[in-house]
Write a protein that holds these residues in place. Structure first.
Motif, PDB file in Angstrom:
ATOM      1  N   UNK A 106       0.818  -1.212   0.000  1.00 40.70           N
ATOM      2  CA  UNK A 106       0.000   0.000   0.000  1.00 40.70           C
ATOM      3  C   UNK A 106       0.853   1.263   0.000  1.00 40.70           C
ATOM      4  N   UNK A 107       2.064   1.188   0.544  1.00 44.32           N
ATOM      5  CA  UNK A 107       2.950   2.354   0.557  1.00 44.32           C
ATOM      6  C   UNK A 107       3.274   2.805  -0.864  1.00 44.32           C
ATOM      7  N   UNK A 108       3.434   1.847  -1.765  1.00 43.50           N
ATOM      8  CA  UNK A 108       3.718   2.171  -3.159  1.00 43.50           C
ATOM      9  C   UNK A 108       2.426   2.408  -3.939  1.00 43.50           C
ATOM     10  N   UNK A 109       1.389   1.656  -3.601  1.00 45.90           N
ATOM     11  CA  UNK A 109       0.119   1.759  -4.325  1.00 45.90           C
ATOM     12  C   UNK A 109      -0.507   3.137  -4.151  1.00 45.90           C
ATOM     13  N   UNK A 110      -0.265   3.785  -3.026  1.00 47.82           N
ATOM     14  CA  UNK A 110      -0.864   5.091  -2.753  1.00 47.82           C
ATOM     15  C   UNK A 110      -0.166   6.237  -3.483  1.00 47.82           C
ATOM     16  N   UNK A 111       0.881   5.920  -4.230  1.00 41.24           N
ATOM     17  CA  UNK A 111       1.577   6.940  -5.012  1.00 41.24           C
ATOM     18  C   UNK A 111       0.769   7.269  -6.264  1.00 41.24           C
ATOM     19  N   UNK A 112       1.036   8.435  -6.859  1.00 43.46           N
ATOM     20  CA  UNK A 112       0.419   8.762  -8.157  1.00 43.46           C
ATOM     21  C   UNK A 112       1.455   8.730  -9.276  1.00 43.46           C
ATOM     22  N   UNK A 113       2.617   8.148  -8.973  1.00 45.84           N
ATOM     23  CA  UNK A 113       3.675   7.999  -9.969  1.00 45.84           C
ATOM     24  C   UNK A 113       3.784   6.521 -10.355  1.00 45.84           C
ATOM     25  N   UNK A 114       3.500   6.169 -11.623  1.00 43.53           N
ATOM     26  CA  UNK A 114       3.551   4.762 -12.046  1.00 43.53           C
ATOM     27  C   UNK A 114       4.877   4.085 -11.706  1.00 43.53           C
ATOM     28  N   UNK A 115       5.987   4.827 -11.818  1.00 48.90           N
ATOM     29  CA  UNK A 115       7.303   4.248 -11.541  1.00 48.90           C
ATOM     30  C   UNK A 115       7.408   3.772 -10.100  1.00 48.90           C
ATOM     31  N   UNK A 116       6.690   4.426  -9.191  1.00 53.01           N
ATOM     32  CA  UNK A 116       6.681   4.020  -7.788  1.00 53.01           C
ATOM     33  C   UNK A 116       5.650   2.927  -7.538  1.00 53.01           C
ATOM     34  N   UNK A 117       4.503   3.036  -8.194  1.00 55.34           N
ATOM     35  CA  UNK A 117       3.433   2.045  -8.029  1.00 55.34           C
ATOM     36  C   UNK A 117       3.924   0.649  -8.427  1.00 55.34           C
ATOM     37  N   UNK A 118       4.801   0.575  -9.432  1.00 59.37           N
ATOM     38  CA  UNK A 118       5.313  -0.710  -9.913  1.00 59.37           C
ATOM     39  C   UNK A 118       5.949  -1.538  -8.804  1.00 59.37           C
ATOM     40  N   UNK A 119       6.565  -0.875  -7.820  1.00 62.22           N
ATOM     41  CA  UNK A 119       7.231  -1.598  -6.744  1.00 62.22           C
ATOM     42  C   UNK A 119       6.233  -2.344  -5.842  1.00 62.22           C
ATOM     43  N   UNK A 120       4.947  -2.036  -5.981  1.00 60.46           N
ATOM     44  CA  UNK A 120       3.929  -2.744  -5.202  1.00 60.46           C
ATOM     45  C   UNK A 120       3.980  -4.247  -5.455  1.00 60.46           C
ATOM     46  N   UNK A 121       4.310  -4.621  -6.700  1.00 60.07           N
ATOM     47  CA  UNK A 121       4.297  -6.035  -7.078  1.00 60.07           C
ATOM     48  C   UNK A 121       5.366  -6.824  -6.339  1.00 60.07           C
ATOM     49  N   UNK A 122       6.391  -6.146  -5.830  1.00 58.91           N
ATOM     50  CA  UNK A 122       7.476  -6.812  -5.106  1.00 58.91           C
ATOM     51  C   UNK A 122       7.284  -6.750  -3.595  1.00 58.91           C
TER      52      UNK A 122
END
Length: 200
Positions: free
Chosen positions: A68-84
Motif C-alpha cells: 500500500x505504501x507504493x500503491x498510494x503513489x500517483x507515480x507509475x514508476x513508484x506504483x510498480x514496486x507494489x508487485x514486489x
C-alpha cells in the motif's frame, strides 16, 4: 543507492569500497542504501567490524514493506514496486488487480501505459506472479479506459507463445535461434519450453 536481486554475502566489503571512493572524491556526508528486491529473507551482512574499523550501511528489503505504501503513489514508476512488496492479508489476485488498475489510472498515454505494463511484467517474474497478471488481465480490462489496447498486449503475447511452441516442437533450432526468429527473449522461449514439458 543500489538495487540487488540476489544475495551478495560480501556486500559489506563492496559498500565500504564505494564509501571510500566517494568520500575521497567529494568529502561530503554519505548515506548508503541497498534495496533488496529478491524473494525471501536477505542474508547480506550490513556491518563490517574488523581490524579496528566499523562500517555500516542500510539494507531495505522490499518484500517486508506493505504494498500500500507504493500503491498510494500517483507515480507509475513508484506504483510498480507494489508487485514486489508485502500483500499482507490481501489476496494476490486482489493486490494484482489494484496494482494494474492504479498503473493504468496514472499513466498519461497509451505508450506510457504499455511501457509501465511491460516493466510490471518484468518485476512480476521475480515473484512468479506473471501468470497471475495474465489471469487477472481479463477482469482488469473491463475497468480500464483502453480495453482494446490491453487485449492487444495479451493477444500478442499469446500469439508469440504459439509461434515459439511450434518452433520448439517442429524444428531443431536452438533456444537462442528460436528467440531470434520469434523476436522474443531467450527467457521467454525457456518458459514456453518448460510449459510444454509440464503439459506432456
Amino acid at each position: 543507492l543500489e538495487f540487488q536481486v540476489a544475495d551478495d554475502l560480501k556486500m559489506h566489503y563492496r559498500m565500504q569500497e564505494y564509501y571510500g571512493m566517494i568520500k575521497r572524491k567529494y568529502e561530503l556526508p554519505i548515506k548508503q542504501v541497498v534495496v533488496y528486491i529478491g524473494a525471501g529473507q536477505s542474508k547480506m551482512p550490513t556491518v563490517l567490524d574488523e581490524d579496528g574499523n566499523h562500517f555500516k550501511y542500510l539494507l531495505i528489503e522490499i518484500h517486508k514493506v506493505s504494498y500500500l505504501k507504493f500503491l498510494n503513489s500517483n507515480r507509475p514508476e513508484e506504483i510498480l514496486f507494489s508487485i514486489l512488496s508485502n500483500f499482507g492479508e490481501e489476496t494476490p489476485e486482489k493486490a494484482v488487480f489494484d496494482i494494474l488498475s492504479k498503473v493504468e489510472e496514472n499513466s498519461h498515454s497509451e505508450n506510457s501505459f504499455k511501457r509501465h505494463f511491460q516493466q510490471l511484467r518484468t518485476l512480476a517474474r521475480l515473484r512468479n506472479l506473471e501468470p497471475l497478471i495474465d489471469k487477472v488481465m481479463d477482469s482488469v480490462a473491463n475497468y480500464m479506459k483502453d480495453e482494446n489496447d490491453i487485449l492487444y498486449i495479451v493477444g500478442k503475447k499469446q500469439g508469440e507463445s504459439k509461434f515459439v511452441s511450434y518452433l520448439l516442437r517442429e524444428t531443431k533450432y536452438s533456444l537462442d535461434q528460436i528467440a531470434d526468429i520469434a523476436g522474443v527473449s531467450v527467457d521467454f522461449v525457456k518458459n514456453v519450453n518448460k510449459k510444454i514439458s509440464i503439459d506432456k
